[in-house]
Design an enzyme around this catalytic site. Structure first.
Site: not given
Ligand code: ADP
Length: 360
Positions: A84-85, A129, A178, A237
């Site tokens: 998401k981030t 977030d 989430t 992640r």
């Molecule tokens: P969320 O905000 O949903 O908790 P993040 O955007 O922080 O998740 O993603 C977590 C990690 O996973 C990021 O640091 C990134 O390196 C990796 N990541 C997420 N989605 C992808 C993707 N589609 N391809 C490659 N790496 C990804």
């Protein structure tokens, strides 16, 4: 008995909570490790998986650019660690605008929100977030600001109260949550684009691992990637976190290259079994199977048994166990399925439930 359980919890070698710790939270606070940042895809075309989300975002971005207008407000929902981030950052890059990061609980007062919103320029992205944890008072200010791009700020109280209308630039709010069920209706209705992120397939995770390994300059073969991918809970992640643990192991115990056998040995040291279940997952299932005789058991009761926070269990543990069919949720609580019994090497009772549906 409680102390014993607590001690067992403290021994979890693969720390699910650490693995899931939100990068966005770190963005807003302590800063994200450079290595972590380098693993994040920067553009839409680099993004692996979530095809529908990417396709619809691409159209929305192209259309907004064509109209030379800021994007509609967007909300990304889904379990932690799915991207998401990362997507919010990608959207800002693709639109060529600045992004301001915040987290719901850190925006404690209306003043915090006012100072951010008034600093935004046209088209800027404001990323929140954990938007479901926004204090009510801040949410009440945010909703009209999202709609009218203006805020009514009240000075003084009682008879002396005066209202001053502050105009804002046309910004885009991107929220991540989430727990979409905890979002209030008025807030939810102000998002023009609502996108749900689901768990990634094994193949997609394998590609993400390959990409990350190349960035980290670690040699990995297909089998090594597959072993990590199987245990990554469909979550980038976690995949990156496990890859780094396996990299450490390979550099100390092998020649620095990751193959199937190196990955297997490293991951079993981490306490992640071949189905991707961590010690905390197994403790969760064990609590229901042995302590609550298969359930139904309420999440608070399970949390008390494990001496864990119920929110952590609901966010980090349950979604994967539900998706994989180890657990079902009923109105009276969680029940362990036949698959959970078999995984723990316990004979299932005749009436143990089957998973409601497989999401894989
Ligand atoms: P969320 O905000 O949903 O908790 P993040 O955007 O922080 O998740 O993603 C977590 C990690 O996973 C990021 O640091 C990134 O390196 C990796 N990541 C997420 N989605 C992808 C993707 N589609 N391809 C490659 N790496 C990804």
């Amino acid at each position: 008995m409680r102390d014993e359980r607590k001690a067992m919890n403290d021994e979890y070698s693969f720390d699910l909570k650490e693995a899931f710790r939100s990068d966005a939270q770190k963005d807003a606070g302590e800063g994200v490790a450079q290595e972590e940042l380098s693993l994040r895809p920067q553009r839409l075309k680099e993004y692996i998986g979530q095809k529908q989300v990417i396709d619809s975002l691409t159209i929305a971005i192209l259309a907004a650019k064509k109209r030379q207008e800021p994007l509609d407000h967007i909300i990304f929902q889904g379990p932690p660690g799915l991207g998401k981030t990362t997507l919010a950052n990608i959207v800002s890059k693709e639109m060529g605008v600045r992004i301001h990061h915040a987290t719901g609980p850190a925006l404690e007062k209306g003043g915090d929100l006012v100072s951010i919103l008034t600093s935004l320029e046209r088209g800027d992205i404001f990323f929140i977030d954990e938007i479901h944890r926004l204090p009510k008072i801040v949410e009440e200010l945010l909703c009209p600001a999202m709609e009218d791009f203006a805020m009514d700020i009240i000075f003084d109280k009682g008879a002396n109260a005066r209202t001053y209308r502050s105009r804002l630039e046309w910004f885009t709010l991107i929220g991540a949550t989430t727990r979409s069920g905890l979002l209030s209706r008025p807030l939810r209705e102000r998002f023009g684009i609502v996108r749900e992120l689901g768990f990634y397939t094994m193949d997609e995770i394998a590609l993400i691992i390959k990409r990350s390994a190349a960035i980290l300059k670690v040699g990995i073969d297909d089998e090594g990637g597959y072993e990590i991918s199987r245990r990554a809970r469909g979550t980038p992640r976690v995949a990156n976190h496990l890859l780094k643990r396996v990299r450490d192991y390979s550099q100390v115990k092998a020649d620095g290259k990751i193959d199937g056998s190196v990955a297997q040995k490293a991951l079993s040291l981490e306490g992640v079994d071949s189905d991707g279940l961590t010690i905390l997952d197994r403790k969760f299932l064990e609590a229901i199977v042995t302590y609550y005789k298969g359930g139904p058991a309420g999440i608070e009761a399970i949390a008390a048994t494990l001496q864990e926070d119920s929110g952590t269990l609901e966010e980090l543990v349950e979604p994967f166990l539900l998706q994989q069919g180890y657990l079902i949720r009923t109105s009276s609580g969680r029940r362990a399925t036949e698959k959970a019994y078999l995984h723990l090497n316990v004979t299932p009772p005749k009436d143990s439930p089957q998973p409601q549906r497989s999401l894989l």
